[in-house]
Design a protein around this motif. Structure first.
Motif, PDB file in Angstrom:
ATOM      1  N   VAL A  26       0.875  -1.188   0.000  1.00  0.00           N
ATOM      2  CA  VAL A  26       0.000   0.000   0.000  1.00  0.00           C
ATOM      3  C   VAL A  26       0.905   1.229   0.000  1.00  0.00           C
ATOM      4  CG1 VAL A  26      -1.622   1.326   1.431  1.00  0.00           C
ATOM      5  CG2 VAL A  26      -1.898  -1.175   1.175  1.00  0.00           C
ATOM      6  N   THR A  27       0.784   2.030  -1.079  1.00  0.00           N
ATOM      7  CA  THR A  27       1.704   3.185  -1.183  1.00  0.00           C
ATOM      8  C   THR A  27       0.960   4.525  -1.237  1.00  0.00           C
ATOM      9  OG1 THR A  27       1.597   2.960  -3.568  1.00  0.00           O
ATOM     10  CG2 THR A  27       3.454   1.854  -2.445  1.00  0.00           C
ATOM     11  N   LEU A  28      -0.383   4.463  -1.415  1.00  0.00           N
ATOM     12  CA  LEU A  28      -1.090   5.753  -1.558  1.00  0.00           C
ATOM     13  C   LEU A  28      -2.482   5.663  -0.933  1.00  0.00           C
ATOM     14  CD1 LEU A  28      -1.116   8.612  -2.625  1.00  0.00           C
ATOM     15  CD2 LEU A  28      -1.763   7.763  -4.878  1.00  0.00           C
ATOM     16  N   VAL A  29      -2.713   6.495   0.094  1.00  0.00           N
ATOM     17  CA  VAL A  29      -4.034   6.586   0.734  1.00  0.00           C
ATOM     18  C   VAL A  29      -4.507   8.036   0.588  1.00  0.00           C
ATOM     19  CG1 VAL A  29      -5.344   6.343   2.885  1.00  0.00           C
ATOM     20  CG2 VAL A  29      -3.423   4.773   2.403  1.00  0.00           C
ATOM     21  N   ASP A  30      -5.702   8.209   0.005  1.00  0.00           N
ATOM     22  CA  ASP A  30      -6.261   9.565  -0.160  1.00  0.00           C
ATOM     23  C   ASP A  30      -7.264   9.797   0.984  1.00  0.00           C
ATOM     24  OD1 ASP A  30      -7.591  11.865  -0.782  1.00  0.00           O
ATOM     25  OD2 ASP A  30      -8.005  11.351  -2.883  1.00  0.00           O
ATOM     26  N   CYS A  31      -6.936  10.761   1.861  1.00  0.00           N
ATOM     27  CA  CYS A  31      -7.717  10.918   3.107  1.00  0.00           C
ATOM     28  C   CYS A  31      -8.857  11.920   3.007  1.00  0.00           C
ATOM     29  CB  CYS A  31      -6.775  11.348   4.231  1.00  0.00           C
ATOM     30  SG  CYS A  31      -5.638  10.022   4.683  1.00  0.00           S
ATOM     31  N   ASP A  32      -9.160  12.412   1.808  1.00  0.00           N
ATOM     32  CA  ASP A  32     -10.261  13.382   1.742  1.00  0.00           C
ATOM     33  C   ASP A  32     -10.914  13.344   0.359  1.00  0.00           C
ATOM     34  OD1 ASP A  32     -12.024  15.382   2.374  1.00  0.00           O
ATOM     35  OD2 ASP A  32     -10.594  17.034   2.116  1.00  0.00           O
ATOM     36  N   ILE A  33     -11.943  12.492   0.230  1.00  0.00           N
ATOM     37  CA  ILE A  33     -12.678  12.377  -1.056  1.00  0.00           C
ATOM     38  C   ILE A  33     -14.148  12.702  -0.762  1.00  0.00           C
ATOM     39  CG2 ILE A  33     -13.361  10.796  -2.905  1.00  0.00           C
ATOM     40  CD1 ILE A  33     -10.915   9.087  -2.219  1.00  0.00           C
ATOM     41  N   HIS A  34     -14.757  13.486  -1.634  1.00  0.00           N
ATOM     42  CA  HIS A  34     -16.116  13.951  -1.359  1.00  0.00           C
ATOM     43  C   HIS A  34     -17.150  13.325  -2.289  1.00  0.00           C
ATOM     44  CE1 HIS A  34     -14.673  16.696   1.616  1.00  0.00           C
ATOM     45  NE2 HIS A  34     -13.830  17.250   0.763  1.00  0.00           N
ATOM     46  N   PRO A  35     -17.798  12.226  -1.842  1.00  0.00           N
ATOM     47  CA  PRO A  35     -18.935  11.696  -2.635  1.00  0.00           C
ATOM     48  C   PRO A  35     -20.140  12.603  -2.405  1.00  0.00           C
ATOM     49  CG  PRO A  35     -18.750  10.470  -0.586  1.00  0.00           C
ATOM     50  CD  PRO A  35     -17.634  11.488  -0.584  1.00  0.00           C
ATOM     51  N   LEU A  78       1.188  13.885   9.353  1.00  0.00           N
ATOM     52  CA  LEU A  78       0.676  14.520   8.132  1.00  0.00           C
ATOM     53  C   LEU A  78       0.224  13.432   7.165  1.00  0.00           C
ATOM     54  CD1 LEU A  78       0.400  17.392   6.991  1.00  0.00           C
ATOM     55  CD2 LEU A  78       2.682  17.152   5.969  1.00  0.00           C
ATOM     56  N   MET A  79      -0.981  13.572   6.602  1.00  0.00           N
ATOM     57  CA  MET A  79      -1.512  12.536   5.703  1.00  0.00           C
ATOM     58  C   MET A  79      -1.964  13.167   4.386  1.00  0.00           C
ATOM     59  SD  MET A  79      -3.697  10.165   8.344  1.00  0.00           S
ATOM     60  CE  MET A  79      -4.960  11.412   8.654  1.00  0.00           C
ATOM     61  N   PHE A  80      -1.676  12.476   3.287  1.00  0.00           N
ATOM     62  CA  PHE A  80      -1.983  13.026   1.967  1.00  0.00           C
ATOM     63  C   PHE A  80      -3.493  13.028   1.718  1.00  0.00           C
ATOM     64  CE2 PHE A  80      -1.830  14.214  -2.294  1.00  0.00           C
ATOM     65  CZ  PHE A  80      -2.703  13.394  -3.007  1.00  0.00           C
ATOM     66  N   ALA A  81      -3.992  14.072   1.025  1.00  0.00           N
ATOM     67  CA  ALA A  81      -5.406  14.094   0.608  1.00  0.00           C
ATOM     68  C   ALA A  81      -5.503  14.847  -0.715  1.00  0.00           C
ATOM     69  CB  ALA A  81      -6.255  14.780   1.669  1.00  0.00           C
ATOM     70  N   ALA A  98       1.091   7.191   2.726  1.00  0.00           N
ATOM     71  CA  ALA A  98       0.357   5.973   3.115  1.00  0.00           C
ATOM     72  C   ALA A  98       0.586   5.570   4.575  1.00  0.00           C
ATOM     73  CB  ALA A  98       0.784   4.811   2.205  1.00  0.00           C
ATOM     74  N   GLY A  99       1.836   5.524   5.018  1.00  0.00           N
ATOM     75  CA  GLY A  99       2.165   4.922   6.321  1.00  0.00           C
ATOM     76  C   GLY A  99       1.338   5.471   7.466  1.00  0.00           C
ATOM     77  N   THR A 100       1.322   6.795   7.599  1.00  0.00           N
ATOM     78  CA  THR A 100       0.632   7.391   8.755  1.00  0.00           C
ATOM     79  C   THR A 100      -0.858   7.082   8.726  1.00  0.00           C
ATOM     80  OG1 THR A 100       2.296   9.139   8.744  1.00  0.00           O
ATOM     81  CG2 THR A 100       0.266   9.589   9.937  1.00  0.00           C
ATOM     82  N   ALA A 101      -1.464   7.149   7.541  1.00  0.00           N
ATOM     83  CA  ALA A 101      -2.912   6.874   7.421  1.00  0.00           C
ATOM     84  C   ALA A 101      -3.193   5.402   7.748  1.00  0.00           C
ATOM     85  CB  ALA A 101      -3.392   7.208   6.014  1.00  0.00           C
ATOM     86  N   CYS A 102      -2.314   4.503   7.273  1.00  0.00           N
ATOM     87  CA  CYS A 102      -2.533   3.079   7.548  1.00  0.00           C
ATOM     88  C   CYS A 102      -2.514   2.825   9.056  1.00  0.00           C
ATOM     89  CB  CYS A 102      -1.452   2.233   6.869  1.00  0.00           C
ATOM     90  SG  CYS A 102      -1.670   2.148   5.066  1.00  0.00           S
ATOM     91  N   LEU A 148      -5.414   0.394   8.379  1.00  0.00           N
ATOM     92  CA  LEU A 148      -5.515  -0.163   7.023  1.00  0.00           C
ATOM     93  C   LEU A 148      -4.364  -1.156   6.816  1.00  0.00           C
ATOM     94  CD1 LEU A 148      -6.153   3.241   5.171  1.00  0.00           C
ATOM     95  CD2 LEU A 148      -7.881   1.501   5.769  1.00  0.00           C
ATOM     96  N   PRO A 149      -4.614  -2.225   6.020  1.00  0.00           N
ATOM     97  CA  PRO A 149      -3.534  -3.213   5.775  1.00  0.00           C
ATOM     98  C   PRO A 149      -2.380  -2.564   5.015  1.00  0.00           C
ATOM     99  CG  PRO A 149      -5.428  -3.625   4.342  1.00  0.00           C
ATOM    100  CD  PRO A 149      -5.859  -2.560   5.306  1.00  0.00           C
ATOM    101  N   ARG A 150      -1.135  -3.062   5.234  1.00  0.00           N
ATOM    102  CA  ARG A 150       0.034  -2.489   4.556  1.00  0.00           C
ATOM    103  C   ARG A 150       0.217  -3.090   3.175  1.00  0.00           C
ATOM    104  NH1 ARG A 150       3.653   1.018   6.406  1.00  0.00           N
ATOM    105  NH2 ARG A 150       2.905   2.150   8.217  1.00  0.00           N
ATOM    106  N   THR A 151      -0.454  -4.234   2.895  1.00  0.00           N
ATOM    107  CA  THR A 151      -0.441  -4.747   1.507  1.00  0.00           C
ATOM    108  C   THR A 151      -1.886  -5.047   1.151  1.00  0.00           C
ATOM    109  OG1 THR A 151      -0.352  -7.029   2.212  1.00  0.00           O
ATOM    110  CG2 THR A 151       1.772  -5.914   1.891  1.00  0.00           C
TER     111      THR A 151
END
Lengths: 366, 155, 345, 368
Positions: free
Chosen positions: D18-27, D320-323, D352-356, D361-364
């Motif tokens: 797991v290399t990319l987690v998006d922490c802010d998506i707006h449905p 800090l987490m990516f979004a 990814a790491g901090t959000a996981c 969240l699983p690392r793979t």
């Protein structure tokens, strides 16, 4: 200046045979040092060092007339309303008041302080009223002042004092952080009702003038009080709290009365056009809820050029059995009992307004 | 590489086409009688630049008094809305180190590109708006109409 | 207040105030004297500086020239720019506020400026009536000893709003700066959703409110209209500036069409027109981070202030210790002289 | 298209880190989806009176593409309302491993309590049916009627067992500052269920501080300052100290201001801490232990080194987490967001790491 005070009242008068006059709005003022003396160590230090956070009423609008007080109501030392002896002479004895309901103003900003401090300030004020006033003057009734922005602590304070029947009601400010119909405040309204106490809303409080912005003058702000109370009555009625707490009784204090009939018509019109209960959740016309659950104090009585118009307003409201005489001693717009009601109001209605209604509301002997 | 975009009569003023040139996507625009070509990739964060709205310069010397000047020759990236001049690819979003890069832009009817290489100075609208060229520059390409009236872009 | 204070400085925020209403009554008209006595209006309680709070400082606010001279003994400044916040507490009656402003400015000139040539004054005006505020500035504007117009940073309407522009034009015409000083009228909530119950939050929120005012000044085009208008934020901190400008610039690049009169990145205007005093500094404890912060803020933006008698902890002292001599010299003297021009030189 | 994990034996399935987690998506939930999930009573109410809360574009119209990425409009819908387009433009395009959904559906505090309770329940049900059940890369934030604490806690209790809800959603502005005791029961319930509380820019604005801004640019640039107010309230009122297990995720409020705020609160605390006995330690310690930040909208200083200064100054290395904030106009694309000079190990944590770690969240995951 009111009529000169004779010094004949040496011995304290015994309770009158028949209750002829109840004053539903009298303001005691707790001296600062008395307040500090009753605060616990940590909070006394805090209050001395940092003072209140909530801006007091006078800090926002200086009262133009004698600082807001009857000029003759200032004791040798201390603020008007801080000296029980002067209150006896100028009000209780002067007018033969059978009972007077104390409505301390200081609690209005206490509720907005940090929660634990707000609870301490209210406890100190309620204890001072009980120990210094109710204990030594049988004609006085108290109001329980709770920290209203912290409902759980407010309920605790009501339960602490509700057993003492000398406290006749719970007192809240007319404006708070949110409309008083908001569910946040329901626990306070329920606790008062379960203790058999009505809830009085007194003009004033944390008015943030959110609607039309800040007024410039005290005159503007003072006239505004009627509108503020009208909005609170709607907030309570439309919130459905009276369905939830059927025994809840509300006393509108120091906001006038003439606007209430029109408010009832407005709400009923909207209620019926909006499709009655289906959409508003209100089972009955709002004006019925108003008649069943609300009381009004007279002061500051509206004084139309033709006194008959005031009598007409009372009849239109149809709530003569819910109107309570009040003086608002020692404030500058004090209404003396004799001059308040228009002549055309029938004698027995006048007697009910001056005493009967209050006796029924507060459970006082007739 | 020469990429044919469309016949001129199928490419009226105000129209735009997105064409592929190998891995790159190119946006071709016709504004009145001029053609421009721009890489369909915003230098800021890679948004599909050429899908953005076109607008003219908005010029205001005092708050509230705004006029639009010149033809709609600024394309706004559909993501962050950063705008680039179609002719030079230049953005005007703050002081940049480089002045405007010279681009060989010309429209010739029939035959090869015409001789003079015009340095595209700061567009008139930008100067009126008192704007400085900024560091971000979108990649532009020469575009012309060949002898059979095809709009062609050199990538 | 840090123990050892630099000397011969231009001190851009020194507090003073009349001790009681008596100092002002002779300067108010008879209607207002009657109004004050009748309404028992006292000089405003210091909700902003509770006497018991450490941040209010160990000494009271100087009430006259003698007390002020004693206070300035320790720093022996070349110039001391006076801030009198008495008008903050003067409620909402615009005519009472105008009369009090006139009284305060006369008091400052006669009791202080006339008696110590090191002192420079701030013109108190009320924001409740801008026309009258301009009338207050005009006559005083030509007195070189007044360096700025003083406004409370907390307002009912943001300071970029067009209703204030006539006041800014008048100030610029007289070479006066606009000072937005911490705190404001009682009841003015520090947060967008309402009052705070802790003093700590209220105290820290002057920085938040200063940020909103900065956004308003730039977006409303105040700095575009008047090339030589200057605004100084006093007692509102400064470490928050870089993060705000990064966000503001980025937003402007996407949304400039909403405000096309803002022709450059907002940070360009701010660096040209805005300054901030050094107290409170609210800087990190880690030494090398202090220099990083000042470099990101830009030492040219900072004007030294003792903010006597208030005490904001010792990070103000750390600021001066960590910087090179050129930056320290600029912050202590050069920046203020460039910003205020001849009125403080 | 439905993208469910194929039931192949674990060792056969090719798995990727797991290399990319998006922490802010707006449905975005379309009105038809909402009303069919409401009771008759409140559906009729909504049809007659609509929502009392102003839509954000009512107070400040977004001058740029109505505030959306211009290329994010699906056929016959609004940006964020179509799973397929979101999968194509976001999850697949950028090979996102996990995406956290934050449904912003109008702030609480304006409408009758029961309507808000039903609306939030409807959004949560819709998130499960229309999103979580149809793409296993998605997680969601639990919507609650935050200005009615009792009803909000009930919704948390109802939904907390579904592990795909990884946090509770709060606005940055509510009827009272977020540190007010009124909201503590919700924080306690979230913490008890191991759910962070995400505080997203927006909500119930009364603008009582300095009055109403004139421009969207002014308001949007001020969102970071409003988030500073929210965090100041949560710290000074003692919410973080009193609820040690409470974790906050500040989303779409930026992060660079955190350094200056920590110094401001620490120095103020050192002078005034006897007023707030609940705060036994400097405020920055509570922030370091209990507060996470999303990157978007990432501040872009001219000098990229200043970005790394802030990471140190504000102790953000593990916070800090990516979004992306898809589909909003100030969308940050994963490939260009971080400036030059961010060390590889820190990039991996941010992306990814901090959000996981935070969201469990699983690392793979299987590269299905």
């Amino acid at each position: 200046m009111s009529s000169s005070m004779s010094e004949a009242h040496a011995a304290p008068p015994k309770a009158p045979a028949r209750v002829t006059l109840v004053d539903a709005d009298v303001h005691p003022a707790m001296p600062h040092d008395a307040l500090l003396a009753r605060l616990g160590g940590r909070w006394r230090e805090h209050f001395v060092e940092l003072g209140p956070r909530a801006a007091g009423a006078y800090a926002m609008f200086p009262r133009m007339r004698n600082g807001g007080f009857r000029a003759d109501a200032r004791p040798e030392q201390g603020a008007p309303g801080s000296d029980l002896g002067l209150v006896r002479r100028q009000l209780l004895d002067e007018y033969g008041v059978s009972y007077a309901v104390l409505t301390p103003m200081q609690a209005q900003s206490f509720g907005g302080e940090a929660p634990a401090l707000a609870a301490e300030l209210c406890r100190a004020l309620n204890d001072w009223i009980r120990d210094e006033w109710l204990a030594s003057e049988p004609r006085l009734l108290g109001s329980i002042c709770p920290p209203h922005e912290r409902p759980d602590l407010a309920v605790a304070e009501i339960e602490r004092l509700a057993g003492d029947r000398r406290f006749a009601q719970v007192l809240l400010p007319a404006t708070a952080e949110q409309g008083l119909g908001n569910r946040k405040y329901w626990p306070i309204l329920r606790a008062a009702t379960e203790a058999g106490l009505p809830v009085a809303l007194h003009t004033g409080g944390n008015e943030m003038h959110r609607g039309a912005g800040w007024p410039s003058y005290y005159l503007e702000m003072h006239v505004w009080n009627g509108n503020t109370m009208a909005m609170q009555l709607m907030s309570l009625i439309c919130s459905g709290v009276f369905e939830e707490i059927p025994g809840l009784r509300i006393v509108s204090v120091e906001c006038g009365i003439a606007w209430a009939a029109a408010l009832g018509w407005t709400m009923d019109g909207a209620w019926s056009t909006f499709g009655e209960q289906a959409t508003t959740g209100l089972r009955r016309p709002p004006s019925e809820v108003l008649r069943e659950h609300f009381w009004f104090t007279t002061q500051p009585i509206e004084e139309p050029d033709d006194p008959e118009h005031l009598a007409l307003a009372f009849r239109a409201l149809g709530m003569e059995d819910r109107i309570l005489y009040s003086s608002d001693y020692p404030h500058w717009d004090f209404d003396a009992p004799g001059q308040t009601l228009p002549r055309s109001i029938p004698r027995e209605a006048k007697e009910m307004i001056l005493a009967g209604n209050a006796c029924r509301l507060y459970g006082l002997p007739r | 590489m020469r990429v044919v975009v469309a016949r001129v009569e199928d490419f009226p003023p105000g129209a735009r086409r997105i064409v592929k040139a190998g891995a790159r996507s190119i946006g071709v625009f016709r504004v009145e009688d001029r053609f421009f070509a721009l890489r369909n990739r915003c230098p800021h964060q890679g948004g599909p630049l050429c899908e953005g709205r076109l607008s003219a310069w908005a010029v205001a010397d005092a708050p509230g008094q705004v006029q639009m000047t010149g033809p709609p020759r600024l394309v706004a990236c559909p993501w962050h809305g950063w705008e680039y001049d179609l002719e030079t690819g230049q953005s005007f979003l703050g002081p940049g180190e480089t002045r405007v890069k010279a681009y060989d832009v010309s429209v010739a009817r029939g035959g090869t590109l015409d001789g003079d290489v015009r340095r595209a100075e700061v567009p008139e609208g930008a100067r009126a708006a008192g704007r400085e060229p900024g560091p971000y520059v979108a990649e532009t390409f020469p575009v012309y109409v060949d002898e059979e009236d095809y709009v062609v872009v050199d990538v | 207040m840090p123990a050892e204070l630099p000397r011969e400085v231009v001190d851009c925020d020194v507090h003073c105030a009349p001790g009681s209403m008596d100092a002002l009554l002779p300067r108010l008209g008879d209607y207002w004297r009657d109004y004050v006595e009748d309404s028992t209006a006292r000089l405003p309680p210091s909700g902003a500086y509770p006497p018991g709070a450490r941040t209010s400082g160990a000494e009271p606010v100087p009430q006259d020239q003698a007390e002020l001279a004693a206070a300035l003994e320790r720093t022996a400044p070349r110039r001391a720019l006076l801030s009198c916040l008495t008008l903050d507490g003067v409620h909402r009656n615009p005519h009472y506020a105008a009369a009090m402003a006139r009284g305060l400015n006369d008091w400052m000139r006669e009791e202080l400026l006339d008696r110590d040539e090191r002192l420079r004054g701030s013109i108190a005006v009320s924001t409740l009536d801008i026309v009258t505020a301009v009338e207050e500035v005009e006559p005083l504007g030509d007195d070189p000893r007044f360096a700025q117009v003083l406004l409370p940073v907390r307002s009912d309407v943001p300071y970029g709003n067009r209703l204030y522009h006539p006041l800014y034009e008048a100030a610029a015409r007289h070479g006066l700066r606009i000072a937005l000083h911490a705190w404001g009228r009682p009841g003015a909530a520090p947060t967008t959703t309402g009052l705070t119950t802790t003093y700590l939050e209220d105290y820290a929120s002057n920085s938040h409110i200063a940020q909103f005012q900065l956004l308003s000044l730039v977006t409303e085009g105040v700095f575009g209209k008047d090339p030589d208008l200057g605004v100084v934020f006093a007692e509102c901190g400064f470490a928050w500036l870089p993060a705000l400008l990064w966000r503001f610039d980025k937003d402007w690049k996407g949304v400039w069409r909403e405000v096309p009169w803002v022709k450059e990145r907002p940070s360009e205007y701010v660096r040209r027109h805005v300054r901030l005093t050094t107290e409170p500094a609210h800087l990190p404890r880690v030494r090398e981070q202090v220099a990083q912060v000042v470099e990101a803020v830009g030492p040219e933006m900072l004007l030294y202030a003792s903010d006597h008698p208030h005490d904001h902890g010792d990070s103000g002292g750390a600021l001066l210790r960590e910087l090179g001599t050129a930056d320290v010299e600029a912050i202590l003297r050069g920046n203020a002289m460039a910003f205020y021009g001849q009125s403080v030189s | 298209m439905t993208r469910l994990a194929t039931q192949t034996a674990p060792d056969e399935a090719a798995s990727k880190a797991v290399t990319l987690v998006d922490c802010d998506i707006h449905p975005v939930m379309l009105p038809a989806e909402t009303s069919r999930r409401l009771s008759a009573r409140w559906r009729r109410h909504l049809e007659r009176y609509g929502r009392r809360s102003p839509h954000i574009t009512d107070t400040y119209p977004r001058p740029r593409n109505q505030g959306m990425r211009a290329d994010a409009w699906p056929e016959g819908g609004v940006p964020g309302s179509d799973l397929a387009l979101l999968q194509h433009q976001l999850l697949d395009e950028h090979d996102i491993d996990f995406g956290i959904l934050l449904a912003l559906h109008g702030s609480d505090g304006y409408d009758p309590p029961e309507l808000m309770a039903e609306l939030n329940r409807a959004v949560n049900d819709w998130l499960v049916e229309a999103w979580l059940d149809r793409d296993d890369r998605l997680r969601a934030s639990l919507c609650v009627p935050h200005d009615q604490p009792a009803l909000a806690v009930a919704e948390i209790e109802r939904r907390a067992s579904d592990g795909r809800f990884v946090q509770v959603l709060f606005p940055a502005s509510a009827q009272e500052p977020l540190g007010a005791r009124k909201y503590w029961p919700i924080y306690e319930a979230a913490a008890a269920h191991g759910l962070p509380v995400a505080i997203h820019t927006g909500g119930y604005y009364a603008h009582r501080g300095t009055g109403w801004p004139s421009f969207y640019l002014e308001e949007h640039a001020g969102y970071g300052t409003i988030m500073q107010l929210a965090l100041t309230s949560l710290v000074c009122e003692g919410a973080l100290a009193a609820i040690p297990d409470l974790k906050l995720v500040l989303t779409e409020g930026g992060a660079a201001w955190a350094a200056a705020l920590r110094w401001r609160l620490d120095e103020a605390w050192s002078l005034l801490h006897d007023e707030t006995p609940l705060l036994e330690r400097p405020p920055s310690e509570y922030i370091s232990e209990q507060v996470w930040f999303d990157t978007q909208p990432i501040e872009e200083p001219d000098d990229p080194a200043h970005f790394m200064d802030i990471i140190q100054q504000a102790d953000l290395t593990d916070r800090l987490m990516f979004a992306t904030d898809y589909p909003h106009w100030d969308f940050d694309s994963p490939t260009q967001t971080l400036p030059r000079g961010v060390p590889k190990e820190l990039r991996e944590k941010i992306f990814a790491g901090t959000a996981c770690d935070l969201y469990g969240l699983p690392r793979t995951r299987d590269a299905g």
